[in-house]
Design a protein around this motif. Sequence first.
Motif, PDB file in Angstrom:
ATOM      1  N   ARG A 165       0.870  -1.178   0.000  1.00 19.91           N
ATOM      2  CA  ARG A 165       0.000   0.000   0.000  1.00 19.91           C
ATOM      3  C   ARG A 165       0.902   1.221   0.000  1.00 19.91           C
ATOM      4  O   ARG A 165       1.725   1.398   0.893  1.00 19.91           O
ATOM      5  CB  ARG A 165      -0.914  -0.012   1.233  1.00 19.91           C
ATOM      6  CG  ARG A 165      -1.956   1.071   1.231  1.00 19.91           C
ATOM      7  CD  ARG A 165      -2.925   0.962   2.410  1.00 19.91           C
ATOM      8  NE  ARG A 165      -2.229   1.007   3.690  1.00 19.91           N
ATOM      9  CZ  ARG A 165      -2.117  -0.007   4.547  1.00 19.91           C
ATOM     10  NH1 ARG A 165      -2.642  -1.181   4.256  1.00 19.91           N
ATOM     11  NH2 ARG A 165      -1.483   0.129   5.687  1.00 19.91           N
ATOM     12  N   ILE A 166       0.749   2.036  -1.024  1.00 18.12           N
ATOM     13  CA  ILE A 166       1.550   3.253  -1.119  1.00 18.12           C
ATOM     14  C   ILE A 166       0.677   4.414  -0.676  1.00 18.12           C
ATOM     15  O   ILE A 166      -0.370   4.676  -1.279  1.00 18.12           O
ATOM     16  CB  ILE A 166       2.083   3.461  -2.547  1.00 18.12           C
ATOM     17  CG1 ILE A 166       3.000   2.284  -2.910  1.00 18.12           C
ATOM     18  CG2 ILE A 166       2.791   4.797  -2.664  1.00 18.12           C
ATOM     19  CD1 ILE A 166       3.584   2.327  -4.276  1.00 18.12           C
ATOM     20  N   GLU A 167       1.099   5.056   0.392  1.00 21.72           N
ATOM     21  CA  GLU A 167       0.346   6.179   0.945  1.00 21.72           C
ATOM     22  C   GLU A 167       0.592   7.430   0.111  1.00 21.72           C
ATOM     23  O   GLU A 167       1.722   7.709  -0.284  1.00 21.72           O
ATOM     24  CB  GLU A 167       0.774   6.453   2.392  1.00 21.72           C
ATOM     25  CG  GLU A 167       0.636   5.252   3.307  1.00 21.72           C
ATOM     26  CD  GLU A 167      -0.795   4.849   3.571  1.00 21.72           C
ATOM     27  OE1 GLU A 167      -1.689   5.722   3.500  1.00 21.72           O
ATOM     28  OE2 GLU A 167      -1.025   3.664   3.844  1.00 21.72           O
ATOM     29  N   LYS A 168      -0.477   8.175  -0.135  1.00 23.40           N
ATOM     30  CA  LYS A 168      -0.333   9.452  -0.827  1.00 23.40           C
ATOM     31  C   LYS A 168       0.259  10.454   0.151  1.00 23.40           C
ATOM     32  O   LYS A 168      -0.104  10.461   1.328  1.00 23.40           O
ATOM     33  CB  LYS A 168      -1.690   9.952  -1.321  1.00 23.40           C
ATOM     34  CG  LYS A 168      -2.269   9.110  -2.416  1.00 23.40           C
ATOM     35  CD  LYS A 168      -3.572   9.684  -2.894  1.00 23.40           C
ATOM     36  CE  LYS A 168      -4.141   8.818  -4.009  1.00 23.40           C
ATOM     37  NZ  LYS A 168      -5.417   9.328  -4.485  1.00 23.40           N
ATOM     38  N   PRO A 169       1.172  11.306  -0.312  1.00 18.49           N
ATOM     39  CA  PRO A 169       1.741  12.293   0.602  1.00 18.49           C
ATOM     40  C   PRO A 169       0.657  13.245   1.088  1.00 18.49           C
ATOM     41  O   PRO A 169      -0.258  13.588   0.340  1.00 18.49           O
ATOM     42  CB  PRO A 169       2.784  13.020  -0.235  1.00 18.49           C
ATOM     43  CG  PRO A 169       2.603  12.566  -1.632  1.00 18.49           C
ATOM     44  CD  PRO A 169       1.703  11.386  -1.647  1.00 18.49           C
ATOM     45  N   GLN A 170       0.772  13.632   2.347  1.00 21.82           N
ATOM     46  CA  GLN A 170      -0.189  14.576   2.902  1.00 21.82           C
ATOM     47  C   GLN A 170       0.066  15.946   2.296  1.00 21.82           C
ATOM     48  O   GLN A 170       1.210  16.353   2.123  1.00 21.82           O
ATOM     49  CB  GLN A 170      -0.065  14.636   4.416  1.00 21.82           C
ATOM     50  CG  GLN A 170      -0.436  13.323   5.071  1.00 21.82           C
ATOM     51  CD  GLN A 170      -0.303  13.393   6.582  1.00 21.82           C
ATOM     52  OE1 GLN A 170       0.112  14.398   7.124  1.00 21.82           O
ATOM     53  NE2 GLN A 170      -0.647  12.312   7.246  1.00 21.82           N
TER      54      GLN A 170
END
Length: 120
Positions: free
Chosen positions: A98-103
């Motif tokens: 799972r690649i988190e989107k940058p905040q």
Amino acid sequence: MIEQTIAELKKLVPFKETTESGDIVLVLAEEEEHPALLYALVTGIERDTTRRDEWWHLSLQLLSVPPQSVVWTLRTPQFTGQESFTMGGKGRFVKAIRIEKPQSVSSPGPKAKGGLRLVK
């Protein structure tokens, strides 16, 4: 030995429960001395119509130097990390990460040419 490495990876890596075309997967390959870890891009998942049971052709672009394209024929539990498997007598594990989107930054700074934000 591969099961212990998988258990450690599950503590460190944010894995997904499913695997789809376009996902990045972590591939664990049991080797002689140390396990090899590498990432791969899933470029396609197609049903293997030559088999009665549900098998799939998992097309991967190994993100190695040099990059390599491979196609592995696996069952769903094998390419979704639900179970490990062997290839050529060596243990393997594949699971999408799972690649988190940058905040987003709450207060953007001044813009530079080309729409980039200046950071001081």
